[in-house]
Design a protein around this motif. Sequence first.
Motif, PDB file in Angstrom:
ATOM      1  N   LEU A 109       0.835  -1.193   0.000  1.00 12.96           N
ATOM      2  CA  LEU A 109       0.000   0.000   0.000  1.00 12.96           C
ATOM      3  C   LEU A 109       0.880   1.257   0.000  1.00 12.96           C
ATOM      4  O   LEU A 109       0.633   2.208  -0.740  1.00 12.96           O
ATOM      5  CB  LEU A 109      -0.934   0.005   1.201  1.00 12.96           C
ATOM      6  N   GLN A 110       1.918   1.251   0.817  1.00  7.36           N
ATOM      7  CA  GLN A 110       2.832   2.391   0.865  1.00  7.36           C
ATOM      8  C   GLN A 110       3.490   2.608  -0.491  1.00  7.36           C
ATOM      9  O   GLN A 110       3.599   3.735  -0.969  1.00  7.36           O
ATOM     10  CB  GLN A 110       3.909   2.173   1.924  1.00  7.36           C
ATOM     11  N   ALA A 111       3.961   1.520  -1.095  1.00  6.44           N
ATOM     12  CA  ALA A 111       4.619   1.647  -2.391  1.00  6.44           C
ATOM     13  C   ALA A 111       3.647   2.183  -3.442  1.00  6.44           C
ATOM     14  O   ALA A 111       4.032   3.043  -4.260  1.00  6.44           O
ATOM     15  CB  ALA A 111       5.162   0.278  -2.824  1.00  6.44           C
ATOM     16  N   ASN A 112       2.397   1.713  -3.412  1.00 12.75           N
ATOM     17  CA  ASN A 112       1.406   2.200  -4.376  1.00 12.75           C
ATOM     18  C   ASN A 112       1.096   3.679  -4.140  1.00 12.75           C
ATOM     19  O   ASN A 112       0.934   4.444  -5.086  1.00 12.75           O
ATOM     20  CB  ASN A 112       0.110   1.397  -4.282  1.00 12.75           C
ATOM     21  N   LEU A 113       1.018   4.103  -2.879  1.00 15.78           N
ATOM     22  CA  LEU A 113       0.746   5.516  -2.593  1.00 15.78           C
ATOM     23  C   LEU A 113       1.903   6.394  -3.040  1.00 15.78           C
ATOM     24  O   LEU A 113       1.697   7.484  -3.555  1.00 15.78           O
ATOM     25  CB  LEU A 113       0.481   5.696  -1.102  1.00 15.78           C
ATOM     26  N   ARG A 114       3.122   5.922  -2.821  1.00 13.04           N
ATOM     27  CA  ARG A 114       4.279   6.724  -3.221  1.00 13.04           C
ATOM     28  C   ARG A 114       4.408   6.825  -4.751  1.00 13.04           C
ATOM     29  O   ARG A 114       4.853   7.828  -5.268  1.00 13.04           O
ATOM     30  CB  ARG A 114       5.545   6.116  -2.644  1.00 13.04           C
TER      31      ARG A 114
END
Length: 167
Positions: free
Chosen positions: A159-164
Amino acid sequence: MNDYGYSISKALVTDLSPDYKVKTAMNEINAQKRLRSAANEKAEAEKIIHVKAAEADAESKYLSGVGVARQRQAIVNGEFVRLGKRDTSTPQHLTPRPLHKGLRDSIVDFSDGVEGTRPKDVMDLLLLTQYFDMIKEVGSHGAQKTLFLPHGPGSVTELQANLRSGL
């Protein structure tokens, strides 16, 4: 009538009465034209209603997004203001004072205060907390429809990677 010495130059017809079937057919044609016109007008009015409702919904969603963006910016920058005690010398009769530091400053202060903690670690903790809050919120409403969320050990990292990356 010329044979009898009469010449008719004009004739005034005051009561024209066609056959009953002809009258009925003409009235039916006019009624159908009016019904067709009324149906077109009604369809056009319904179309306008749907278009205006869609435009209003789009504008509402846009303004909601603007409000959320401003709220998040205020959280990050600490731009909240709490109105204090009454002060009749100010035009609003309430003294504005800062509510708290911004999220950015709080993260830096926390990472400085805890040995070995980086701002990224604090942001990861905040994101994990928000993720669990969202899972709890979704699960607490019984009227929700089915929602498939990836939930596993790597889901928060993903999720963090997708948001970034801008998803």
